[in-house]
Design a protein around this motif. Structure first.
Motif, PDB file in Angstrom:
ATOM      1  N   ASP A   1     -11.688  -1.071  -3.528  1.00 58.99           N
ATOM      2  CA  ASP A   1     -10.624  -2.083  -3.578  1.00 58.99           C
ATOM      3  C   ASP A   1     -11.088  -3.365  -4.282  1.00 58.99           C
ATOM      4  O   ASP A   1     -10.311  -4.025  -4.966  1.00 58.99           O
ATOM      5  CB  ASP A   1     -10.132  -2.423  -2.168  1.00 58.99           C
TER       6      ASP A   1
ATOM      7  N   ASP B   1      -3.661  -7.459  -3.537  1.00 67.62           N
ATOM      8  CA  ASP B   1      -3.560  -8.430  -4.641  1.00 67.62           C
ATOM      9  C   ASP B   1      -2.269  -9.232  -4.561  1.00 67.62           C
ATOM     10  O   ASP B   1      -1.745  -9.677  -5.576  1.00 67.62           O
ATOM     11  CB  ASP B   1      -3.633  -7.695  -5.987  1.00 67.62           C
ATOM     12  N   MET B   2      -1.761  -9.398  -3.337  1.00 72.87           N
ATOM     13  CA  MET B   2      -0.493 -10.111  -3.169  1.00 72.87           C
ATOM     14  C   MET B   2      -0.627 -11.576  -3.595  1.00 72.87           C
ATOM     15  O   MET B   2       0.164 -12.081  -4.384  1.00 72.87           O
ATOM     16  CB  MET B   2      -0.034 -10.035  -1.696  1.00 72.87           C
TER      17      MET B   2
ATOM     18  N   GLY C   1       0.832  -1.210   0.000  1.00 70.09           N
ATOM     19  CA  GLY C   1       0.000   0.000   0.000  1.00 70.09           C
ATOM     20  C   GLY C   1       0.862   1.255   0.000  1.00 70.09           C
ATOM     21  O   GLY C   1       0.506   2.277  -0.598  1.00 70.09           O
TER      22      GLY C   1
ATOM     23  N   GLY D   1      -1.110  -6.571   1.216  1.00 70.79           N
ATOM     24  CA  GLY D   1      -1.808  -5.614   0.363  1.00 70.79           C
ATOM     25  C   GLY D   1      -3.191  -6.097  -0.010  1.00 70.79           C
ATOM     26  O   GLY D   1      -3.924  -6.625   0.832  1.00 70.79           O
TER      27      GLY D   1
HETATM   28  O1   DC Z   1      -3.222  -0.723   2.486  1.00 71.99           O
HETATM   29  P1   DC Z   1      -3.234   0.790   2.298  1.00 71.99           P
HETATM   30  O2   DC Z   1      -4.346   1.485   3.047  1.00 71.99           O
HETATM   31  O3   DC Z   1      -1.913   1.405   2.573  1.00 71.99           O
HETATM   32  O4   DC Z   1      -3.546   1.028   0.740  1.00 71.99           O
HETATM   33  C1   DC Z   1      -3.631   2.313   0.187  1.00 71.99           C
HETATM   34  C2   DC Z   1      -4.440   2.243  -1.109  1.00 71.99           C
HETATM   35  O5   DC Z   1      -3.720   1.495  -2.094  1.00 71.99           O
HETATM   36  C3   DC Z   1      -5.813   1.566  -0.961  1.00 71.99           C
HETATM   37  O6   DC Z   1      -6.788   2.296  -1.689  1.00 71.99           O
HETATM   38  C4   DC Z   1      -5.660   0.252  -1.615  1.00 71.99           C
HETATM   39  C5   DC Z   1      -4.517   0.438  -2.577  1.00 71.99           C
HETATM   40  N1   DC Z   1      -3.734  -0.788  -2.672  1.00 71.99           N
HETATM   41  C6   DC Z   1      -3.916  -1.560  -3.774  1.00 71.99           C
HETATM   42  O7   DC Z   1      -4.724  -1.227  -4.642  1.00 71.99           O
HETATM   43  N2   DC Z   1      -3.181  -2.706  -3.910  1.00 71.99           N
HETATM   44  C7   DC Z   1      -2.316  -3.091  -2.965  1.00 71.99           C
HETATM   45  N3   DC Z   1      -1.612  -4.212  -3.126  1.00 71.99           N
HETATM   46  C8   DC Z   1      -2.138  -2.293  -1.809  1.00 71.99           C
HETATM   47  C9   DC Z   1      -2.881  -1.152  -1.686  1.00 71.99           C
END
Ligand code: DC
Length: 231
Positions: free
Chosen positions: A189, A136-137, A38, A134
């Motif tokens: 998301d 989409d890990m 993120g 995250g």
């Molecule tokens: O987990 P976080 O709150 O730090 O994420 C910030 C933004 O980034 C949130 O809108 C989701 C997006 N994000 C994403 O799309 N894919 C990820 N692997 C991690 C975060």
């Protein structure tokens, strides 16, 4: 699916489900590196803003400028535990604000940005192992992870957790406002065309609503052990 020779634990989950805390504790316990994905989306939005790029302008030309920026500037960024050093300055306090999260959510849908960030993320697969967290890990970036985990909690439980942070920050946000924000964030998301938040078929699902951090960590460690990771 081939498993990566360097062990990877991929943790996905909804906002405020506890994945950041758990991923960081798990990485410490296993002696692995930790990736907060993120932070990369937050960093992309931050770089755009300080370079006067309007992140609400979603024309392809404009969004491609954000992609070029993160590709060019990633050479000047170092992630160390809870620090993000950009050109010699720790910008972690800026990146962790609610506003930075909202800004990241404005641009994280853009597929070319996700692909650029995916390459950077794959570059973090370093011995002795990686814990990455995250959205989409497990489903997109590290489909070759040895252990996949999905954390969730009720909107009410997550808003209660968030409220404590907001009170500390004196943000004036109420419980009801936080519930609404979380519902919206979940929808965003889960609605991405590329890299949407979803449960991987082979992931271990944990509802953390009524669990302590220690209980969640213990279940995650047990799952990693079952998946052949040395504890
Ligand atoms: O987990 P976080 O709150 O730090 O994420 C910030 C933004 O980034 C949130 O809108 C989701 C997006 N994000 C994403 O799309 N894919 C990820 N692997 C991690 C975060």
């Amino acid at each position: 699916m081939n498993i990566n020779p360097i062990p990877i634990v991929a943790i996905d989950g909804t906002s405020s489900s506890g994945k950041g805390t758990i991923a960081s504790l798990l990485a410490k316990k296993l002696g692995y590196h930790y990736l907060n994905s993120g932070a990369l989306y937050r960093l992309s939005a931050h770089l755009a803003i300080i370079n006067n790029i309007d992140i609400t302008d979603h024309t392809e030309d404009n969004l491609n400028k954000v992609v070029s920026l993160i590709i060019e500037e990633s050479a000047h960024v170092t992630f160390i535990e809870k620090q993000v050093i950009y050109r010699g300055v720790d910008i972690w306090p800026i990146l962790t604000s609610q506003e930075a999260g909202n800004n990241a959510a404005l641009i994280s849908f853009y597929p070319p940005l996700r692909y650029a960030i995916r390459d950077f993320q794959r570059g973090r697969i370093v011995s002795p192992g990686l814990v990455a967290e995250g959205r989409d890990m497990a489903t997109a970036v590290f489909t070759d992870a040895q252990a996949k985990i999905y954390l969730d909690a009720s909107v009410e439980a997550r808003a209660t957790r968030r409220l404590k942070d907001e009170e500390r920050r004196n943000s004036g946000k109420t419980y009801e406002m936080l519930c609404e924000e979380l519902r919206k964030r979940d929808e965003t998301d889960k609605g991405h065309e590329v890299g949407a938040l979803k449960l991987a078929e082979d992931a271990f699902f944990i509802d953390t609503s009524n669990m302590t951090i220690e209980e969640v960590l213990s279940d995650c460690l047990e799952w990693c052990k079952q998946k052949g990771i040395d504890i």
